[in-house]
Design a protein around this motif. Structure first.
Motif, PDB file in Angstrom:
ATOM      1  N   ILE A  93       5.586  -2.634  -8.345  1.00 31.78           N
ATOM      2  CA  ILE A  93       5.675  -1.404  -7.631  1.00 31.78           C
ATOM      3  C   ILE A  93       4.528  -1.286  -6.917  1.00 31.78           C
ATOM      4  O   ILE A  93       3.407  -1.560  -7.111  1.00 31.78           O
ATOM      5  CB  ILE A  93       5.878  -0.224  -8.666  1.00 31.78           C
ATOM      6  CG1 ILE A  93       7.165  -0.072  -9.109  1.00 31.78           C
ATOM      7  CG2 ILE A  93       6.134   1.122  -7.501  1.00 31.78           C
ATOM      8  CD1 ILE A  93       7.468   1.160 -10.240  1.00 31.78           C
ATOM      9  N   VAL A  94       4.600  -1.159  -5.335  1.00 28.62           N
ATOM     10  CA  VAL A  94       3.714  -1.009  -4.460  1.00 28.62           C
ATOM     11  C   VAL A  94       2.897   0.387  -4.820  1.00 28.62           C
ATOM     12  O   VAL A  94       3.506   1.114  -5.085  1.00 28.62           O
ATOM     13  CB  VAL A  94       4.112  -1.066  -2.973  1.00 28.62           C
ATOM     14  CG1 VAL A  94       3.050  -0.662  -1.841  1.00 28.62           C
ATOM     15  CG2 VAL A  94       5.027  -2.224  -2.734  1.00 28.62           C
ATOM     16  N   TYR A  95       1.218   0.117  -4.709  1.00 27.29           N
ATOM     17  CA  TYR A  95       0.659   1.418  -4.886  1.00 27.29           C
ATOM     18  C   TYR A  95      -0.686   1.205  -4.043  1.00 27.29           C
ATOM     19  O   TYR A  95      -1.031   0.255  -3.901  1.00 27.29           O
ATOM     20  CB  TYR A  95       0.337   1.843  -6.324  1.00 27.29           C
ATOM     21  CG  TYR A  95      -0.562   0.835  -7.007  1.00 27.29           C
ATOM     22  CD1 TYR A  95      -1.877   0.988  -6.829  1.00 27.29           C
ATOM     23  CD2 TYR A  95      -0.097  -0.346  -7.743  1.00 27.29           C
ATOM     24  CE1 TYR A  95      -2.893   0.077  -7.771  1.00 27.29           C
ATOM     25  CE2 TYR A  95      -0.932  -1.304  -8.420  1.00 27.29           C
ATOM     26  CZ  TYR A  95      -2.364  -1.200  -8.300  1.00 27.29           C
ATOM     27  OH  TYR A  95      -3.267  -1.756  -8.957  1.00 27.29           O
ATOM     28  N   GLU A  96      -1.286   2.311  -3.997  1.00 32.66           N
ATOM     29  CA  GLU A  96      -2.289   2.473  -3.093  1.00 32.66           C
ATOM     30  C   GLU A  96      -3.294   3.586  -3.916  1.00 32.66           C
ATOM     31  O   GLU A  96      -2.927   4.522  -3.996  1.00 32.66           O
ATOM     32  CB  GLU A  96      -2.143   2.858  -1.368  1.00 32.66           C
ATOM     33  CG  GLU A  96      -3.510   2.900  -0.703  1.00 32.66           C
ATOM     34  CD  GLU A  96      -3.021   3.148   0.542  1.00 32.66           C
ATOM     35  OE1 GLU A  96      -4.096   3.468   1.354  1.00 32.66           O
ATOM     36  OE2 GLU A  96      -2.131   3.575   0.973  1.00 32.66           O
ATOM     37  N   VAL A  97      -4.570   3.055  -3.918  1.00 30.82           N
ATOM     38  CA  VAL A  97      -5.568   3.978  -4.526  1.00 30.82           C
ATOM     39  C   VAL A  97      -6.594   4.430  -3.468  1.00 30.82           C
ATOM     40  O   VAL A  97      -7.232   3.577  -2.950  1.00 30.82           O
ATOM     41  CB  VAL A  97      -6.435   3.302  -5.703  1.00 30.82           C
ATOM     42  CG1 VAL A  97      -7.556   4.101  -6.403  1.00 30.82           C
ATOM     43  CG2 VAL A  97      -5.400   2.989  -6.981  1.00 30.82           C
ATOM     44  N   MET A  98      -6.570   5.485  -3.071  1.00 31.89           N
ATOM     45  CA  MET A  98      -7.568   6.035  -1.952  1.00 31.89           C
ATOM     46  C   MET A  98      -8.731   6.836  -2.508  1.00 31.89           C
ATOM     47  O   MET A  98      -9.802   6.986  -1.611  1.00 31.89           O
ATOM     48  CB  MET A  98      -6.643   7.062  -1.041  1.00 31.89           C
ATOM     49  CG  MET A  98      -5.277   6.320  -0.660  1.00 31.89           C
ATOM     50  SD  MET A  98      -4.632   7.506   0.685  1.00 31.89           S
ATOM     51  CE  MET A  98      -5.728   7.573   1.807  1.00 31.89           C
ATOM     52  N   GLY A  99      -8.650   7.252  -3.683  1.00 30.58           N
ATOM     53  CA  GLY A  99      -9.954   7.922  -3.921  1.00 30.58           C
ATOM     54  C   GLY A  99     -10.272   9.223  -3.493  1.00 30.58           C
ATOM     55  O   GLY A  99      -9.425   9.716  -2.781  1.00 30.58           O
ATOM     56  N   ILE A 100     -11.616   9.596  -3.456  1.00 30.61           N
ATOM     57  CA  ILE A 100     -11.860  10.934  -2.811  1.00 30.61           C
ATOM     58  C   ILE A 100     -11.738  10.807  -1.287  1.00 30.61           C
ATOM     59  O   ILE A 100     -12.362   9.836  -0.751  1.00 30.61           O
ATOM     60  CB  ILE A 100     -13.399  11.304  -3.265  1.00 30.61           C
ATOM     61  CG1 ILE A 100     -13.317  11.568  -4.936  1.00 30.61           C
ATOM     62  CG2 ILE A 100     -13.774  12.502  -2.522  1.00 30.61           C
ATOM     63  CD1 ILE A 100     -14.590  11.642  -5.429  1.00 30.61           C
ATOM     64  N   GLN A 101     -11.221  11.829  -0.902  1.00 31.96           N
ATOM     65  CA  GLN A 101     -10.829  11.837   0.672  1.00 31.96           C
ATOM     66  C   GLN A 101     -11.175  13.193   1.570  1.00 31.96           C
ATOM     67  O   GLN A 101     -11.063  14.325   0.651  1.00 31.96           O
ATOM     68  CB  GLN A 101      -9.407  11.436   0.867  1.00 31.96           C
ATOM     69  CG  GLN A 101      -8.987   9.944   0.557  1.00 31.96           C
ATOM     70  CD  GLN A 101      -9.910   8.937   1.478  1.00 31.96           C
ATOM     71  OE1 GLN A 101     -10.198   9.225   2.646  1.00 31.96           O
ATOM     72  NE2 GLN A 101      -9.934   7.687   0.791  1.00 31.96           N
ATOM     73  N   PRO A 102     -11.438  13.296   2.559  1.00 30.81           N
ATOM     74  CA  PRO A 102     -11.397  14.634   3.337  1.00 30.81           C
ATOM     75  C   PRO A 102     -10.220  15.335   3.192  1.00 30.81           C
ATOM     76  O   PRO A 102      -9.184  14.798   2.801  1.00 30.81           O
ATOM     77  CB  PRO A 102     -11.918  14.251   4.667  1.00 30.81           C
ATOM     78  CG  PRO A 102     -12.395  12.801   4.749  1.00 30.81           C
ATOM     79  CD  PRO A 102     -11.793  12.176   3.476  1.00 30.81           C
ATOM     80  N   GLU A 103     -10.294  16.692   3.232  1.00 29.80           N
ATOM     81  CA  GLU A 103      -9.165  17.552   2.894  1.00 29.80           C
ATOM     82  C   GLU A 103      -8.172  17.044   4.041  1.00 29.80           C
ATOM     83  O   GLU A 103      -6.853  17.254   3.710  1.00 29.80           O
ATOM     84  CB  GLU A 103      -9.537  19.013   3.425  1.00 29.80           C
ATOM     85  CG  GLU A 103     -10.319  19.720   2.175  1.00 29.80           C
ATOM     86  CD  GLU A 103     -10.613  21.028   2.255  1.00 29.80           C
ATOM     87  OE1 GLU A 103     -10.492  21.711   3.614  1.00 29.80           O
ATOM     88  OE2 GLU A 103     -11.201  21.707   1.390  1.00 29.80           O
ATOM     89  N   ALA A 104      -8.468  16.832   5.363  1.00 31.26           N
ATOM     90  CA  ALA A 104      -7.325  16.499   6.541  1.00 31.26           C
ATOM     91  C   ALA A 104      -6.827  15.113   5.867  1.00 31.26           C
ATOM     92  O   ALA A 104      -5.359  15.447   6.076  1.00 31.26           O
ATOM     93  CB  ALA A 104      -8.269  16.276   7.536  1.00 31.26           C
ATOM     94  N   VAL A 105      -6.990  14.144   5.367  1.00 31.65           N
ATOM     95  CA  VAL A 105      -6.543  12.968   4.870  1.00 31.65           C
ATOM     96  C   VAL A 105      -5.576  13.277   3.636  1.00 31.65           C
ATOM     97  O   VAL A 105      -4.449  12.866   3.678  1.00 31.65           O
ATOM     98  CB  VAL A 105      -7.371  12.109   4.420  1.00 31.65           C
ATOM     99  CG1 VAL A 105      -7.006  10.668   3.870  1.00 31.65           C
ATOM    100  CG2 VAL A 105      -8.693  11.749   5.728  1.00 31.65           C
ATOM    101  N   ILE A 106      -6.080  14.122   2.589  1.00 33.98           N
ATOM    102  CA  ILE A 106      -5.251  14.607   1.408  1.00 33.98           C
ATOM    103  C   ILE A 106      -4.028  15.182   2.061  1.00 33.98           C
ATOM    104  O   ILE A 106      -3.018  14.997   1.624  1.00 33.98           O
ATOM    105  CB  ILE A 106      -6.166  15.418   0.505  1.00 33.98           C
ATOM    106  CG1 ILE A 106      -7.355  14.531  -0.009  1.00 33.98           C
ATOM    107  CG2 ILE A 106      -5.195  15.725  -0.478  1.00 33.98           C
ATOM    108  CD1 ILE A 106      -8.203  15.443  -0.775  1.00 33.98           C
TER     109      ILE A 106
END
Length: 360
Positions: free
Chosen positions: A259-272
């Motif tokens: 299954i395709v997945y992406e781990v983005m970690g901690i991000q700015p509020e706008a990105v979340i």
């Protein structure tokens, strides 16, 4: 109306109740009220701080007392703030572990009783006490009994004019102690700033924030793979925020099923916000009957995505009920039927809060 909000910590992004309090205060300022936040046991402050914290374009006045402060310093600073601000209301945002690392803030009832001023008290119970589930250990049940005594003593010493909590289960347990509480939904700590990207090529499932241990994630993925043929687009998982140590186990499960997945970690509020609004479903690993107290669930709801609860077993000893807009995962019985999520409005929340305390 002038209101002093008291919570444990208020470092942005480090404390869910602190983040909630800041957003609510920002909206209260925008509709014309005077507010301040006092964090009594701030984990990130190394000295007594007076500062402004900005949220959604509004600056909120904040006083922060470090957790390392002595009892006398904590009381003196708090009383000085009351003498200077002279609030009509004090709103206590209560979580037992915010005021003591073991969840036993024995000092709190007498501390509040000694404070002088012409204020009325409001209490928002974000959490009550542990040991209210069938699965809890004897030790947890014993701690819970002591936590109940502390709550009752806080009630006796503050004589609150109005009490809130954010879910029916907590309302039920408070009622069992003859404590009347009105439900006030919480807002998420991620403001809705993004616009949905309609060109998403995937059925996107997001998992935001901490992953709680014990969730039946492998079984969920097994059922999801069987369900995938009924979906119009292939599945993609997105992990965002501080997911914790359980993340690696989840990655292994997804990789085993390709299954395709992406781990983005901690991000700015706008990105979340953009990731949330582009998602079709949000995973919550908070137990089903506790989901409504979760800032993650509030963020999903605010971004109008359906929540799927995939969690460990946690069964209340009494007071069970059905929660709209939360899909409770059950093994071999996966249901992914999106429903229209009620639009959240921070302005309505702030006005409901003011209306409640104004008539009490």
């Amino acid at each position: 109306m002038d209101i002093l909000f008291i919570c444990g910590s208020v470092e942005p992004g480090k404390d869910g109740v602190g983040d909630y309090t800041r957003r609510l205060c920002g909206e209260l300022i925008r509709i014309g009220h005077g507010v301040k936040i006092l964090s009594l046991c701030d984990h990130q402050a190394t000295s007594f701080l007076t500062e402004f914290q900005e949220i959604e374009g509004t600056k909120v006045a904040v006083n922060r007392i470090p957790i390392t402060a002595s009892k006398q310093e904590r009381f003196t600073w708090t009383q000085d703030i009351l003498n200077d601000f002279k609030p009509q209301w004090i709103s206590l945002q209560y979580v037992p572990y915010s005021f003591n690392p073991k969840g036993l803030p024995f000092w709190l009832p007498s501390f509040f009783k000694k404070l002088k001023g012409n204020h009325k008290w409001h209490i928002m119970f974000h959490e009550l006490w542990i040991g209210i589930d069938i699965e809890s250990s004897l030790k947890q049940k014993c701690i819970g009994v002591v936590q109940q005594l502390i709550v009752k003593q806080i009630i006796r010493n503050t004589k609150p004019h109005f009490i809130n909590t954010q879910n029916k289960l907590y309302q039920f347990f408070l009622q069992s102690h003859k404590i009347e509480a009105v439900i006030l939904p919480i807002c998420g700590n991620i403001p809705l700033t993004a616009v949905k990207n309609e060109a998403n090529k995937f059925t996107q499932i997001v998992l935001f924030g901490s992953i709680h241990p014990g969730a039946s994630f492998k079984e969920f993925i097994d059922d999801l793979v069987s369900f995938e043929s009924k979906l119009s687009k292939p599945i993609k998982f997105v992990f965002i925020g501080k997911n914790g140590t359980e993340l690696s186990r989840y990655q292994e499960v997804l990789e085993s099923k390709k299954i395709v997945y992406e781990v983005m970690g901690i991000q700015p509020e706008a990105v979340i916000s953009q990731v949330l609004i582009d998602s079709d479903f949000g995973i919550s690993t908070t137990p089903y009957f506790q989901t409504e107290k979760s800032g993650v669930f509030a963020a999903y709801k605010e971004h109008q995505i359906n929540t799927i609860c995939v969690s460990r077993e946690w069964t209340p000893t009494k007071g069970q009920y059905s929660i709209p807009h939360i899909i409770k995962y059950e093994k071999n019985n996966l249901k992914l039927n999106p429903t229209t999520v009620q639009v959240f409005n921070l302005n309505l929340l702030a006005n409901q809060f003011i209306k409640s305390i104004s008539i009490s």
